[in-house]
Write a protein that holds these residues in place. Structure first.
Motif, mmCIF file in Angstrom:
data_model
loop_
_atom_site.group_PDB
_atom_site.id
_atom_site.type_symbol
_atom_site.label_atom_id
_atom_site.label_comp_id
_atom_site.label_asym_id
_atom_site.label_seq_id
_atom_site.Cartn_x
_atom_site.Cartn_y
_atom_site.Cartn_z
ATOM 1 N N ASN A 96 8.310 -12.433 7.599
ATOM 2 C CA ASN A 96 9.008 -11.071 7.736
ATOM 3 C C ASN A 96 8.195 -10.053 6.982
ATOM 4 O O ASN A 96 8.012 -9.023 7.453
ATOM 5 N N LEU A 97 7.561 -10.355 6.038
ATOM 6 C CA LEU A 97 6.726 -9.293 5.198
ATOM 7 C C LEU A 97 5.556 -9.056 6.009
ATOM 8 O O LEU A 97 5.185 -8.009 6.232
ATOM 9 N N ALA A 98 4.823 -10.095 6.607
ATOM 10 C CA ALA A 98 3.849 -9.810 7.428
ATOM 11 C C ALA A 98 4.036 -8.833 8.550
ATOM 12 O O ALA A 98 3.616 -7.802 9.095
ATOM 13 N N SER A 99 5.467 -9.141 9.343
ATOM 14 C CA SER A 99 5.923 -8.352 10.330
ATOM 15 C C SER A 99 6.030 -6.752 9.889
ATOM 16 O O SER A 99 5.944 -5.952 10.731
ATOM 17 N N ILE A 100 6.463 -6.435 8.709
ATOM 18 C CA ILE A 100 6.559 -5.089 8.030
ATOM 19 C C ILE A 100 5.184 -4.532 8.395
ATOM 20 O O ILE A 100 4.841 -3.396 8.629
ATOM 21 N N TYR A 101 4.207 -5.189 7.849
ATOM 22 C CA TYR A 101 2.784 -4.643 7.718
ATOM 23 C C TYR A 101 2.440 -4.465 9.048
ATOM 24 O O TYR A 101 1.526 -3.444 9.101
ATOM 25 N N TYR A 102 2.546 -5.388 9.896
ATOM 26 C CA TYR A 102 2.306 -5.413 11.300
ATOM 27 C C TYR A 102 3.034 -3.812 11.899
ATOM 28 O O TYR A 102 2.018 -3.206 12.716
ATOM 29 N N LEU A 103 4.155 -3.628 11.584
ATOM 30 C CA LEU A 103 4.740 -2.387 12.161
ATOM 31 C C LEU A 103 4.194 -1.157 11.673
ATOM 32 O O LEU A 103 4.350 -0.374 12.312
ATOM 33 N N THR A 104 3.936 -1.269 10.363
ATOM 34 C CA THR A 104 3.502 -0.058 9.627
ATOM 35 C C THR A 104 1.747 -0.021 9.659
ATOM 36 O O THR A 104 1.061 0.599 8.973
ATOM 37 N N ASP A 105 1.137 -0.675 10.624
ATOM 38 C CA ASP A 105 -0.144 -0.548 11.224
ATOM 39 C C ASP A 105 -1.067 -0.844 9.826
ATOM 40 O O ASP A 105 -2.102 -0.028 9.466
ATOM 41 N N LYS A 106 -0.781 -2.049 9.195
ATOM 42 C CA LYS A 106 -1.416 -2.532 8.245
ATOM 43 C C LYS A 106 -2.163 -3.926 8.659
ATOM 44 O O LYS A 106 -1.442 -4.934 8.025
ATOM 45 N N PRO A 107 -2.908 -4.058 9.633
ATOM 46 C CA PRO A 107 -3.102 -5.419 10.328
ATOM 47 C C PRO A 107 -3.544 -6.379 9.199
ATOM 48 O O PRO A 107 -3.601 -7.546 9.283
ATOM 49 N N GLN A 108 -4.937 -5.916 8.377
ATOM 50 C CA GLN A 108 -5.399 -6.768 7.554
ATOM 51 C C GLN A 108 -4.287 -7.601 6.527
ATOM 52 O O GLN A 108 -4.511 -8.900 6.405
ATOM 53 N N GLN A 109 -3.307 -6.747 5.941
ATOM 54 C CA GLN A 109 -2.484 -7.321 5.285
ATOM 55 C C GLN A 109 -1.400 -8.139 6.015
ATOM 56 O O GLN A 109 -1.101 -9.244 5.603
ATOM 57 N N ALA A 110 -1.087 -7.838 7.454
ATOM 58 C CA ALA A 110 -0.348 -8.758 8.182
ATOM 59 C C ALA A 110 -1.032 -9.916 8.475
ATOM 60 O O ALA A 110 -0.478 -11.028 8.431
ATOM 61 N N VAL A 111 -2.369 -10.040 8.593
ATOM 62 C CA VAL A 111 -3.053 -11.238 8.599
ATOM 63 C C VAL A 111 -3.116 -12.001 7.444
ATOM 64 O O VAL A 111 -2.925 -13.342 7.656
ATOM 65 N N GLU A 112 -3.045 -11.406 6.335
ATOM 66 C CA GLU A 112 -2.921 -12.038 5.021
ATOM 67 C C GLU A 112 -1.821 -13.031 5.029
ATOM 68 O O GLU A 112 -1.632 -14.130 4.592
ATOM 69 N N TYR A 113 -0.312 -12.113 5.123
ATOM 70 C CA TYR A 113 0.751 -12.845 4.892
ATOM 71 C C TYR A 113 1.297 -13.827 5.878
ATOM 72 O O TYR A 113 1.662 -14.945 5.987
ATOM 73 N N PHE A 114 0.647 -13.587 7.281
ATOM 74 C CA PHE A 114 1.008 -14.485 8.414
ATOM 75 C C PHE A 114 0.185 -15.766 7.980
ATOM 76 O O PHE A 114 0.668 -17.111 8.234
ATOM 77 N N GLN A 115 -1.077 -15.692 7.596
ATOM 78 C CA GLN A 115 -1.739 -16.939 7.090
ATOM 79 C C GLN A 115 -1.229 -17.705 5.868
ATOM 80 O O GLN A 115 -1.148 -18.886 5.849
ATOM 81 N N LYS A 116 -0.439 -16.976 4.843
ATOM 82 C CA LYS A 116 0.133 -17.460 4.059
ATOM 83 C C LYS A 116 1.499 -18.097 4.539
ATOM 84 O O LYS A 116 1.721 -19.257 4.050
ATOM 85 N N ALA A 117 2.101 -17.608 5.371
ATOM 86 C CA ALA A 117 3.305 -18.372 6.210
ATOM 87 C C ALA A 117 2.610 -19.654 6.793
ATOM 88 O O ALA A 117 3.377 -20.766 6.955
ATOM 89 N N LEU A 118 1.632 -19.651 7.558
ATOM 90 C CA LEU A 118 1.048 -20.732 8.144
ATOM 91 C C LEU A 118 0.690 -22.029 7.105
ATOM 92 O O LEU A 118 0.963 -23.034 7.191
#
Length: 647
Positions: A96-118
């Protein structure tokens, strides 16, 4: 041009497979009910974590998103899940945190948190379906970073795991992610194959929101294939599904795409109402990105209709919003759009101004492009100039060839009339003479090429600028704008002075009277002295008295002068020195030139703001010498150039 489409929804829907549903029926799923649940449920157990994740998801996905509040709720969920060692809750919090970064145009942070989820899902050995979906989410964020080869690799990894563990039904978002990647790699036919499979799975799951996004992306592919009947059908089906789930931002995206498909079909007026509906949604949602996209596309449609006033107004509004969002890509695209618009309106002054602004957003070495008409004139001018240069070179080569042939015939006539002994001597002499003349001819050819290259580099672009500015002056005078005329003339004077300085250096370089090291030393001293004085640097020059008797070739003289000039420029600009010295020394056929200062120096292992070091090294190598740069922080800088000069 794909920049006309909003790319906001090309990957976000990939998150749905992990964000919907909870592990227990005890936790409600709507925002209102979950808030009531959290107020009454005081125990911080796994159900508490699940409820926090549901609340965080609802806050940033539904209606008017509240990203800050969602972030705060999910940070609490993360903290409690870590305390409970609850892997599923922790992985969902990261998602969910990654999706917030994704929607607010912060793709690098989105990658980081999606990787944490994985990583969390793998460490806690969660279900294969969850892990496969987590892989697809990482790929979705990588897509925003435009790393499409990595996206394909990640999505194929997810598919292989689904096949290994026989995950049923297959995860639709994986197929959709592959479709997105292939579409961005300009492979629309391959993309459509995966989109069709994703759409079939979405229908089975009755995932209306996912179906809307799939249909939208399929429409973009059909546009790329110029099958606008197909794209319009896909967009309209996508709009129907988006309206069913009340997903307004997605509706805005689809409406713009419908307008663009109609524009590409030359149905310009039909496209306007759709883009205006998209703009209305953007205003309602206060989403500047959606509004900027709509304004830009409205402007382009009006431009196609030759209705320049609304075209200008909409493009300017789009650029203003892009600047507010500091979106560099949009700023560059929208500035170019305005430059092209003014070019079409024959307003070359405005076109020139916006083109210069656009060029600040891109590589400064690119040629200035003002408008289609100005491009044509500049290209025509350069073509004619090159044709004249080629014609002149051919004429010179023909004259040289005739001269060479005549001289060979004269030599042959002398050889035939001589004795056998003289014949041998004359043959040897003719061969040596011929080789010398060929060498001189080659040197002359090389000199002409060098002069032409220098004139093109130093003078050509500046003349183009003067030509454009001169054309503007007449318009400014006619418009009675004396201040603008004065600025344009000042710019022309500055450019002309630069041309004179460049011509002076070129003439000095090729003048045979300057073929001595002593003349180079004097020239560099004349260049350095005023610059050093302007920075209050005490400068001294030490030259070996024998330099005046040392002739050198034009090529060595040119490279030596340019190396010295570049070194002096860097010293004055960056060293912050109070003392500087340059000295020339000639010992046993070896020339040594040293330039040193007591300035701040720099770390040779770190990137430096000093420029031209690579160019100086190349010039030293071309002279058959070497350049050694010695420096350390706060210990000054010392440049040592060595080369062999016959004495």
């Amino acid at each position: 041009m794909r920049i006309l489409y909003s790319t906001f929804f090309t990957g976000f829907w990939l998150l749905n497979g992990l964000l919907v549903g909870v592990a227990t029926a005890q936790v409600p799923k709507s925002l209102d009910s979950v808030m009531v649940y959290l107020k009454t449920h005081t125990s911080q157990d796994t159900n508490y974590v699940i409820a926090l994740n549901v609340m965080g998801r609802e806050l940033h996905e539904k209606g008017n998103p509240d990203y800050n509040r969602a972030d705060s709720v999910l940070r609490v969920s993360e903290k409690v899940a870590l305390k409970l060692n609850y892997g599923l809750g922790l992985s969902r919090a990261y998602t969910n945190l990654a999706s917030i970064y994704y929607l607010t145009d912060k793709p690098q942070q989105a990658v980081e948190y999606f990787q944490k989820a994985l990583t969390t899902a793998e460490n806690f050995k969660l279900s294969p379906r969850f892990i496969c979906g987590a892989i697809s989410n990482v790929a979705a964020a990588l897509s925003k970073l435009q790393q499409y080869d990595k996206v394909v690799a990640m999505q194929l990894r997810s598919l292989r795991l689904q096949e290994r563990y026989n995950v049923q039904p297959r995860i639709a978002t994986t197929y959709g992610g592959l479709g997105n990647a292939y579409r961005e790699l300009n492979k629309p036919k391959e993309a459509l194959v995966y989109y069709e499979q994703a759409l079939a799975l979405m229908r089975t799951e009755k995932n209306t929101r996912g179906m809307a996004i799939i249909e939208n992306n399929m429409g973009i592919c059909y546009d790329g294939l110029k099958r606008y009947d197909k794209s319009l059908a896909s967009y309209r089906m996508a709009l129907k599904h988006a309206e069913e789930v009340d997903y307004e931002l997605l509706q805005a995206d689809i409406l713009v795409n419908i307008g663009l498909a109609l524009k590409l079909s030359s149905r310009f007026k039909e496209g306007i109402p759709y883009v205006e509906r998209s703009l209305a949604i953007g205003r309602k949602q206060q989403n500047k990105g959606t509004m900027a996209t709509a304004y830009f596309n409205l402007g382009q449609i009006y431009e196609e209709l030759k209705d320049y006033k609304p075209a200008e107004e909409n493009l300017k509004k789009a650029l203003e919003l892009a600047r507010e969002r500091a979106n560099k890509e949009q700023i560059a695209n929208y500035t170019q759009g305005l430059a092209d618009l003014y070019g079409g309106m024959k307003n070359f002054q405005q076109a020139y101004a916006y083109q210069l602004e656009k060029n600040k957003q891109i590589d400064s070495t690119m040629v200035v492009r003002t408008s289609a008409e100005v491009q044509r004139l500049v290209a025509q001018y350069k073509t004619e100039k090159k044709e004249q240069e080629i014609k002149l070179l051919r004429q010179q080569a023909q004259l040289r060839e005739k001269e060479l042939i005549n001289k060979r015939l004269q030599t042959n006539a002398l050889l035939l009339g001589g004795a056998l002994l003289l014949l041998l001597g004359l043959a040897i002499s003719a061969w040596l003479l011929n080789r010398s003349r060929l060498r001189r001819l080659e040197e002359a050819q090389a000199l002409r090429k060098q002069i032409a290259h220098d004139l093109h580099d130093e003078v050509g672009s500046t003349l183009s600028s003067i030509s454009l500015l001169s054309g503007m002056v007449n318009n400014l005078i006619a418009q009675k704008r004396p201040e603008s005329v004065e600025r344009a003339i000042l710019k022309i004077n500055t450019d002309a002075r630069q041309i004179l300085e460049a011509m002076d250096e070129i003439i000095w370089t090729i003048n045979p009277s300057n073929d001595s090291l002593h003349r180079i030393a004097l020239r560099l001293q004349e260049y350095a002295q005023p610059l050093m004085e302007s920075k209050h640097i005490q400068f001294s020059m030490v030259a070996d008295p024998t330099l005046d008797q040392l002739p050198i070739s034009m090529e060595i003289r040119r490279n030596l002068y340019l190396i010295g000039k570049e070194a002096i420029t860097n010293l004055v600009k960056y060293s912050e020195a109070t003392q500087a010295t340059m000295w020339f020394d000639h010992q046993k056929g070896q020339l040594t030139v040293v330039i040193e200062d007591n300035g701040r120096g720099f770390d040779r292992t770190q990137p430096s703001e000093r420029t031209g070091q690579t160019s100086m090294q190349q010039r030293a190598k071309a002279m058959g010498g070497s350049l050694d740069v010695q420096s350390a922080p706060e210990q000054g800088t010392r440049l040592v150039l060595t080369t062999t000069i016959a004495g």
